[in-house]
Design an enzyme around this catalytic site. Structure first.
Site, PDB file in Angstrom:
ATOM      1  CG  ASP A 132     -10.717  35.798 141.232  1.00  0.00           C
ATOM      2  OD1 ASP A 132     -10.970  36.697 140.404  1.00  0.00           O
ATOM      3  OD2 ASP A 132     -10.311  36.038 142.383  1.00  0.00           O
ATOM      4  CB  SER A 135      -7.197  36.382 140.951  1.00  0.00           C
ATOM      5  OG  SER A 135      -7.868  36.978 142.038  1.00  0.00           O
ATOM      6  CE1 TYR A 230     -11.335  43.017 143.672  1.00  0.00           C
ATOM      7  CE2 TYR A 230     -13.404  42.205 144.585  1.00  0.00           C
ATOM      8  CZ  TYR A 230     -12.385  42.117 143.652  1.00  0.00           C
ATOM      9  OH  TYR A 230     -12.416  41.117 142.704  1.00  0.00           O
TER      10      TYR A 230
END
Length: 383
Positions: A132, A135, A230
């Site tokens: 990810d 992140s 999100y």
């Protein structure tokens, strides 16, 4: 499979997509690595380190593009600089692509039969956490935003008790409690500030409070979170309530750090010009959404401006200021992704795998990312 790494061409970019440590990791899995000379120099990784790790260092980006089966980048290629055209016919690409905002590049990649994977589209599932990249980069952005705010604010962040009297702690408001927002909260708290945070997603309240900040809550009837975790775009009425709540906190704040983004859309405006006027002289706003239009109406991307005696920072290159660790984190994300895409060093594009299916933007001459394809078709029809 040959993995190519080129020097990033975006102005001010210092990161590199693969570090020498990453090269060692991939070599152990039977990959071959080709690196453009100087690609990692600005991040603190020199050519001899890549050679020692087992990479082949070549003099030009052209040599990388001609030899590589897959090119790993940070910022995706662009038509304007010609690097999209430089990719070898039928090769693969791994980078931050933001396809909805770069239709010309996407069209070029499809025309060259490139299998392009967008790192920002890695799904938020447990199995994909190690790859990810959003992140990873969000962690750095939140940390640097807090330090930038502390540097620009003409006050201390912590409380001080001195012979000259007691100096109260700075009051900070964080808008958006995703990865960047949570890291901004944590860093501001470590610096001694009094912190509160706002997010439309009630699910993040526990995370905010676990870091020692106060959660500013707004009860809405809207569904505020998508399947990926999100924040979703709010209705007009809910957005009005959101602005009213934020405006009620502005006069008390020394610093506001904004981190709110909606995937595939311009950043939502959370601070209006009228709200800026509510802040006291010398206050600071750091807008981490500057590159996407900004969360503040007064933001100018890439610049610090003073509006009504308030400093508004619109940083667009914070990640490069921590180029060494940012490169290490991204390199780890790339290595983990390649472990799924090409187990044991050989390409195996399994479109039943959610990670590969969700990140694939172009393949076999087609645009496979449906939101991008539909958007482009709509734009063509409109013309």
């Amino acid at each position: 499979m040959k993995i190519g790494v080129v020097a990033e061409t975006v102005e001010g970019e210092r990161r590199v997509a693969l570090t020498p440590e990453g090269v060692k990791s991939l070599k152990a899995k039977s990959f071959e690595i080709i690196v453009q000379s100087g690609a990692g120099e600005k991040a603190g990784f020199l050519d001899p380190q890549y050679t020692d790790a087992g990479a082949q260092v070549v003099p030009t980006a052209k040599a990388v593009y001609e030899a590589a089966d897959l090119v790993a980048m940070l910022n995706g290629p662009s038509d304007s600089q010609g690097d999209a055209q430089a990719l070898k016919q039928g090769s693969s690409l791994l980078a931050f692509l933001y396809p909805g905002s770069n239709p010309k590049t996407v069209a070029t990649l499809a025309s060259k039969n490139v299998s392009a994977f967008a790192m920002e589209l890695v799904p938020r599932i447990t199995r994909a956490q190690s790859m990810d990249a959003l992140s990873s980069m969000g962690t750095i952005a939140g940390y640097k935003a807090a330090l930038l705010a502390a540097d620009k604010l003409p006050k201390f962040f912590p409380m001080f008790m001195t012979a000259a009297g007691t100096i109260s702690a700075a009051r900070v408001l964080i808008l958006g409690a995703g990865v960047a927002g949570l890291q901004a909260i944590s860093t501001c708290r470590r610096l001694g500030a009094v912190v509160e945070a706002f997010d439309v997603r009630p699910a993040v309240k526990e995370q905010v409070e676990s870091l020692g900040a106060k959660f500013v809550e707004l009860k809405l009837e809207d569904d505020t979170e998508d399947s990926g975790g999100y924040a979703k775009e709010l209705s007009k009425d809910s957005h009005a309530k959101e602005l009213e709540l934020i405006g009620s906190r502005m006069a008390k704040c020394d610093v506001v750090i904004t981190t709110a983004l909606i995937p595939g859309k311009p950043a939502p405006v959370l601070i209006t010009k009228e709200m800026v006027k509510l802040m006291h002289p010398g206050a600071v706003i750091v807008d981490l959404a500057a590159s996407n239009g900004g969360n503040c109406e007064g933001t100018v991307a890439g610049k610090n401006v003073v509006v009504d005696h308030v400093t508004i920072c619109g940083p667009t290159n914070l990640l490069s200021e921590v180029a060494f660790d940012a490169s290490k984190m991204y390199s780890k994300n790339v290595c983990e992704f390649l472990g799924v895409l090409a187990p044991e060093g050989a390409m195996k594009l399994d479109l039943e795998d959610q990670i590969l299916r969700d990140t694939l933007v172009t393949h076999e001459g087609k645009i496979t990312h449906e939101p991008t394809r539909l958007k482009m078709e709509k734009e063509v029809a409109a013309k």
